[in-house]
Design a protein around this motif. Structure first.
Motif, short mmCIF file in Angstrom:
data_model
loop_
_atom_site.label_atom_id
_atom_site.label_comp_id
_atom_site.label_asym_id
_atom_site.label_seq_id
_atom_site.Cartn_x
_atom_site.Cartn_y
_atom_site.Cartn_z
N ALA A 1 33.86 31.66 98.94
CA ALA A 1 32.77 31.04 99.70
C ALA A 1 31.87 32.12 100.30
O ALA A 1 32.33 33.18 100.73
CB ALA A 1 33.32 30.16 100.80
N LEU A 2 30.56 31.81 100.34
CA LEU A 2 29.59 32.74 100.91
C LEU A 2 29.32 32.46 102.39
O LEU A 2 28.64 33.24 103.04
CB LEU A 2 28.28 32.66 100.12
N SER A 3 29.82 31.35 102.91
CA SER A 3 29.60 31.06 104.33
C SER A 3 30.96 30.83 104.99
O SER A 3 31.90 30.32 104.37
CB SER A 3 28.69 29.85 104.52
N PRO A 4 31.08 31.23 106.26
CA PRO A 4 32.39 31.23 106.91
C PRO A 4 32.90 29.84 107.28
O PRO A 4 34.08 29.68 107.57
CB PRO A 4 32.15 32.07 108.18
N ASP A 5 32.03 28.82 107.25
CA ASP A 5 32.48 27.49 107.68
C ASP A 5 33.03 26.66 106.53
O ASP A 5 33.28 25.46 106.70
CB ASP A 5 31.33 26.73 108.38
N ALA A 6 33.21 27.26 105.37
CA ALA A 6 33.76 26.51 104.23
C ALA A 6 35.22 26.16 104.49
O ALA A 6 36.01 27.04 104.86
CB ALA A 6 33.63 27.33 102.95
N ALA B 1 25.26 25.66 103.25
CA ALA B 1 24.86 26.66 104.23
C ALA B 1 24.50 27.96 103.51
O ALA B 1 25.06 28.29 102.46
CB ALA B 1 26.00 26.90 105.21
N ALA B 2 23.57 28.71 104.09
CA ALA B 2 23.19 30.01 103.51
C ALA B 2 24.33 31.01 103.72
O ALA B 2 25.15 30.84 104.63
CB ALA B 2 21.92 30.50 104.18
N PRO B 3 24.37 32.06 102.90
CA PRO B 3 25.41 33.09 103.09
C PRO B 3 25.30 33.72 104.48
O PRO B 3 24.21 33.85 105.02
CB PRO B 3 25.07 34.13 102.01
N VAL C 1 29.01 23.47 99.09
CA VAL C 1 29.35 24.83 99.54
C VAL C 1 28.94 25.83 98.47
O VAL C 1 29.15 25.59 97.27
CB VAL C 1 30.87 24.96 99.83
#
Lengths: 126, 126
Positions: free
Chosen positions: A64-69, B13-15, B111
């Protein structure tokens, strides 16, 4: 199917209807922050096993590129049939791999799919 | 990120860190039993829009083979960059497509990922 850390449930359910042709495993993993390296090391051992099994076609591990995944890692793997996929999950070697205590840190949610639609632009490597 | 039916949250969400190169959207959909046809019709309209946008590379729509899957449909789509992906979600046409009331029946969980590992057997069409 929901997240599990139980070795016996670390494989996708069989199709509920007759199905011929390729199947795609989408296996989503819960990986705590800061534990990417430990997860990838463990997953890589299992993936080496699967890559040698009859009927394995391909895999891609996604991060995942975003931490909220909810799922930081997702493996998308193709097999020639659900029977070949199931056979690879019945061996003693698979059971040994998946029973390792280190796996208890990483819950997973493995589900089998079929591809119903696909499109690619000309020249795209997909 | 969790399941949503809100039009404003129908994009990944963006990275959270600089990222160059391809990105893969994994968008999972909750589809009630018996509603596959309605979902696919709606999703196909949206996918036609995305296939025409700059930076779109490929998509595959997957349908679950077992009835207990939390997500009956999963779209896996590649884009040349997260910027191209984001741009395609900022247009008036996208906002119109996703605001259709019919979408409220189908929660989704989009995601963005990067591919960290891939393998394929020789000759596999992946």
């Amino acid at each position: 199917m929901s997240n599990t850390v139980e070795p016996d449930r670390r494989t996708a359910a069989a199709p509920d209807r007759p199905h011929a042709g390729h199947v795609t495993l989408i296996n989503s993993f819960v990986v705590p922050e800061g534990r990417d390296e430990a997860f990838v090391a463990l997953w890589t051992q299992a993936s080496r096993y699967f890559r040698e099994q009859p009927g394995f076609l391909s895999l891609r591990l996604h991060r995942a590129l975003s931490p909220d995944a909810a799922y930081r890692f997702v493996n998308v793997a193709e097999w020639v049939s659900h029977q070949a996929f199931a056979a690879a999950h019945r061996t003693a070697q698979f059971k040994e791999l998946i029973a390792r205590p280190a796996w208890r840190e990483f819950a997973s949610n493995p589900v089998l799919y079929e591809v119903t639609t696909q499109h690619a632009v000309a020249g795209a490597q997909t």
